[in-house]
Motif scaffolding. Structure first.
Motif, PDB file in Angstrom:
ATOM      1  N   SER A  73       0.873  -1.191   0.000  1.00 51.22           N
ATOM      2  CA  SER A  73       0.000   0.000   0.000  1.00 51.22           C
ATOM      3  C   SER A  73       0.902   1.230   0.000  1.00 51.22           C
ATOM      4  O   SER A  73       2.116   1.129   0.256  1.00 51.22           O
ATOM      5  CB  SER A  73      -0.904   0.035   1.242  1.00 51.22           C
ATOM      6  N   GLY A  74       0.289   2.390  -0.239  1.00 51.89           N
ATOM      7  CA  GLY A  74       1.048   3.640  -0.165  1.00 51.89           C
ATOM      8  C   GLY A  74       1.619   3.830   1.228  1.00 51.89           C
ATOM      9  O   GLY A  74       2.774   4.233   1.395  1.00 51.89           O
ATOM     10  N   LEU A  75       0.813   3.535   2.236  1.00 46.44           N
ATOM     11  CA  LEU A  75       1.289   3.716   3.610  1.00 46.44           C
ATOM     12  C   LEU A  75       2.439   2.770   3.929  1.00 46.44           C
ATOM     13  O   LEU A  75       3.348   3.124   4.683  1.00 46.44           O
ATOM     14  CB  LEU A  75       0.137   3.557   4.604  1.00 46.44           C
ATOM     15  N   TYR A  98      -2.082  13.831   3.346  1.00 48.50           N
ATOM     16  CA  TYR A  98      -3.067  12.768   3.507  1.00 48.50           C
ATOM     17  C   TYR A  98      -3.190  12.395   4.999  1.00 48.50           C
ATOM     18  O   TYR A  98      -2.172  12.219   5.677  1.00 48.50           O
ATOM     19  CB  TYR A  98      -2.651  11.549   2.669  1.00 48.50           C
ATOM     20  N   GLU A 141       4.449  16.687   0.270  1.00 49.66           N
ATOM     21  CA  GLU A 141       3.361  16.232  -0.589  1.00 49.66           C
ATOM     22  C   GLU A 141       3.004  17.427  -1.460  1.00 49.66           C
ATOM     23  O   GLU A 141       2.750  18.507  -0.924  1.00 49.66           O
ATOM     24  CB  GLU A 141       2.183  15.843   0.315  1.00 49.66           C
ATOM     25  N   ASN A 145      -2.883  17.083  -0.307  1.00 48.81           N
ATOM     26  CA  ASN A 145      -4.197  16.439  -0.186  1.00 48.81           C
ATOM     27  C   ASN A 145      -4.834  16.918   1.109  1.00 48.81           C
ATOM     28  O   ASN A 145      -4.306  16.610   2.178  1.00 48.81           O
ATOM     29  CB  ASN A 145      -3.963  14.912  -0.147  1.00 48.81           C
ATOM     30  N   ASP A 170       5.929  12.891  -2.033  1.00 43.04           N
ATOM     31  CA  ASP A 170       4.748  12.085  -2.335  1.00 43.04           C
ATOM     32  C   ASP A 170       4.150  12.651  -3.623  1.00 43.04           C
ATOM     33  O   ASP A 170       3.574  13.742  -3.630  1.00 43.04           O
ATOM     34  CB  ASP A 170       3.761  12.164  -1.162  1.00 43.04           C
ATOM     35  N   THR A 172       1.794  11.351  -5.523  1.00 41.11           N
ATOM     36  CA  THR A 172       0.540  10.657  -5.832  1.00 41.11           C
ATOM     37  C   THR A 172      -0.412  11.509  -6.676  1.00 41.11           C
ATOM     38  O   THR A 172      -0.969  11.033  -7.657  1.00 41.11           O
ATOM     39  CB  THR A 172      -0.170  10.250  -4.519  1.00 41.11           C
ATOM     40  N   SER A 192       1.132   6.538  -3.815  1.00 39.00           N
ATOM     41  CA  SER A 192       0.075   5.576  -3.584  1.00 39.00           C
ATOM     42  C   SER A 192      -0.323   5.143  -5.000  1.00 39.00           C
ATOM     43  O   SER A 192      -1.039   5.868  -5.702  1.00 39.00           O
ATOM     44  CB  SER A 192      -1.113   6.209  -2.860  1.00 39.00           C
ATOM     45  N   THR A 194      -2.255   2.982  -5.740  1.00 34.50           N
ATOM     46  CA  THR A 194      -3.701   2.757  -5.663  1.00 34.50           C
ATOM     47  C   THR A 194      -4.445   3.767  -6.547  1.00 34.50           C
ATOM     48  O   THR A 194      -5.543   3.495  -7.013  1.00 34.50           O
ATOM     49  CB  THR A 194      -4.145   2.997  -4.197  1.00 34.50           C
ATOM     50  N   LYS A 195      -3.814   4.930  -6.770  1.00 43.56           N
ATOM     51  CA  LYS A 195      -4.488   6.068  -7.390  1.00 43.56           C
ATOM     52  C   LYS A 195      -4.218   6.097  -8.903  1.00 43.56           C
ATOM     53  O   LYS A 195      -4.572   5.174  -9.596  1.00 43.56           O
ATOM     54  CB  LYS A 195      -4.053   7.346  -6.672  1.00 43.56           C
ATOM     55  N   MET A 205      -1.766  -0.264  -3.559  1.00 39.05           N
ATOM     56  CA  MET A 205      -0.320  -0.482  -3.708  1.00 39.05           C
ATOM     57  C   MET A 205       0.456   0.816  -3.457  1.00 39.05           C
ATOM     58  O   MET A 205      -0.075   1.902  -3.661  1.00 39.05           O
ATOM     59  CB  MET A 205       0.011  -0.972  -5.126  1.00 39.05           C
ATOM     60  N   SER A 324     -10.578   7.539  -1.689  1.00 36.50           N
ATOM     61  CA  SER A 324      -9.664   7.312  -2.806  1.00 36.50           C
ATOM     62  C   SER A 324      -9.835   8.313  -3.946  1.00 36.50           C
ATOM     63  O   SER A 324     -10.691   9.221  -3.879  1.00 36.50           O
ATOM     64  CB  SER A 324      -9.742   5.881  -3.332  1.00 36.50           C
ATOM     65  N   LEU A 325      -9.020   8.145  -4.953  1.00 33.23           N
ATOM     66  CA  LEU A 325      -8.934   9.100  -6.071  1.00 33.23           C
ATOM     67  C   LEU A 325      -8.125   8.475  -7.189  1.00 33.23           C
ATOM     68  O   LEU A 325      -7.522   7.414  -7.013  1.00 33.23           O
ATOM     69  CB  LEU A 325      -8.243  10.392  -5.589  1.00 33.23           C
ATOM     70  N   THR A 339     -11.281  11.025   4.555  1.00 29.61           N
ATOM     71  CA  THR A 339      -9.831  10.830   4.404  1.00 29.61           C
ATOM     72  C   THR A 339      -8.982  11.533   5.464  1.00 29.61           C
ATOM     73  O   THR A 339      -7.836  11.150   5.685  1.00 29.61           O
ATOM     74  CB  THR A 339      -9.374  11.370   3.028  1.00 29.61           C
ATOM     75  N   ARG A 359     -13.978  17.241  -1.729  1.00 29.59           N
ATOM     76  CA  ARG A 359     -12.853  16.977  -2.650  1.00 29.59           C
ATOM     77  C   ARG A 359     -13.349  16.121  -3.811  1.00 29.59           C
ATOM     78  O   ARG A 359     -14.020  15.115  -3.587  1.00 29.59           O
ATOM     79  CB  ARG A 359     -11.743  16.247  -1.897  1.00 29.59           C
TER      80      ARG A 359
END
Ligand code: P1T
Length: 379
Positions: A73-75, A98, A141, A145, A170, A172, A192, A194-195, A205, A324-325, A339, A359
């Motif tokens: 994950s991103g984290l 985030y 970042e 976010n 970051d 993302t 992340s 995931t985005k 991821m 998410s996004l 979030t 958002r």
């Protein structure tokens, strides 16, 4: 190789066994050895997996790095970066980020004696006030976010170099299509995936990309020792996602612009946060370090009306109310309750995350349909 070609071919080679154009999904935990240590470069899938490896090479290519690492994950990727540090070390982080990153820093790593300073970095010079001999990492970042602040990566990299501190970005929200932090002097790029990299809301991821071999080795040691790797199926999906990153991002940017401009002109909307507006406080930096302004837009209702904001997100039909996004479909979120709920209310409000903030992750549907959806929801 230019960027669009890299998304499709960068770091990639055809499968050695049968010439498969896409790398096979090596759904295996382990690999046969002819004698102890006699293997073909792969021993155990926490340590190495050919599908993950193919993705990691593609990631390094699109971010102009030399080494990529993919996590569960991103984290998990952020967790690996902070694990480079020791108790007593200090981190200077953007103050708008985030909520999960903030939670990881303050609720987990502060317990292990790492000190975090959350600083508004829109003026990069403010960072120097927090640097001391314990400072080891600057965490940026940008765009942030959810407030869409823009941090000048080149200026922060100058400060990081001056004090011999690592700089992690970051990336993302921007993706390497819009900005490439390693070229601007960052040491580590985090996503992340995931985005936007995955792009289809079907994978969780995280990734890290670096240029320096010694830093890559240290991060790989943490990845293998802590074990937060992603699986081969997910690696395949993100690799597939990356191949259309450039065309998806182009449309995200076009639709993001149309939505931001529509909201700005709406009498029931107060603030619209989007770095493409000339009135955005960091517009000039955005224009120099980004190719375009992305598909993320945040806004508040007139008079910070919480009930009105909730009504809007409930009324949306094409935009889905969801965390998410970065997927092809448009999503709407309410940061204060979703979030960024893990950030205390007073801290949240200091950075502008008020209760009426909405958002939007603007997807790649027809722009007219997205505007019509907002029109009926806002009324
Ligand atoms: O969700 P995960 O893949 O672990 O990534 C964490 C993360 C890190 N950095 C940024 C900028 C992020 O936006 C995220 C995840 N964000 C959301 C889930 C969200 O809706 O904002």
């Amino acid at each position: 190789m230019k960027f669009n070609t890299k998304t499709i071919h960068g770091g990639q080679e055809h499968d050695k066994a049968y010439g498969a154009v896409m790398p096979p999904i090596y759904q295996t935990s382990t690999y046969a050895q002819s004698t102890p240590g006699g293997h073909k470069g792969y021993e155990y899938s926490r340590s190495q997996n050919p599908t993950r490896h193919a993705l990691e090479k593609a990631l390094a290519s699109i971010e102009n790095g030399n080494y990529g690492l993919a996590f569960g994950s991103g984290l998990a990727a952020i967790d690996a970066v902070i694990k480079l540090l020791n108790p007593g070390d200090e981190v200077i982080s953007t103050n708008d980020l985030y909520g999960g990153s903030y939670r990881l820093f303050t609720k987990i790593f502060e317990r292990f004696g790492i000190v975090f300073h959350f600083v508004g970095m829109e003026n990069a010079n403010r960072i120097e006030n927090y640097v001391n001999s314990n400072t080891k990492l600057i965490w940026v970042e940008t765009p942030t976010n959810p407030m869409m602040n823009i941090i000048d990566i080149k200026s922060v990299a100058g400060i990081a170099k001056k004090y011999d501190v690592l700089l992690a970005v970051d990336n993302t929200f921007a993706t390497p299509y819009l900005q490439q932090p390693l070229d601007l002097g960052a040491d580590i790029v985090m996503h992340s995936a995931t985005k936007y990299l995955g792009g289809h809301s079907d994978v969780v991821m995280g990734t890290l990309i670096v240029k320096d071999k010694e830093l890559a080795d240290r991060l790989y040691f943490v990845q293998n020792a802590s074990g937060a790797v992603c699986g081969p199926q997910d690696s395949f999906l993100v690799l597939r996602g990356i191949k259309t990153l450039h065309i998806r991002m182009q449309r995200h940017c076009e639709n993001g612009r149309a939505v931001a401009e529509y909201l700005k002109a709406h009498p029931k909307i107060e603030n619209v946060c989007w770095p493409g507006f000339e009135s955005h406080p960091n517009h000039e930096i955005a224009k120099t370090q980004m190719k375009d302004f992305g598909g993320m837009v945040s806004f508040t209702t007139k008079g910070n009306n919480y009930k009105e904001a909730i009504k809007i997100v409930e009324n949306l039909k094409i935009f889905t109310l969801a965390e998410s996004l970065g997927g092809v479909e448009s999503l709407a979120g309410h940061p204060a309750s979703m979030t960024h709920a893990s950030i205390p209310k007073e801290k949240r409000e200091q950075t502008g995350i008020v209760d009426s903030l909405i958002r939007l992750s603007v997807g790649i549907e027809d722009m007219e349909d997205l505007i019509a959806d907002l029109e009926q929801a806002i009324g």
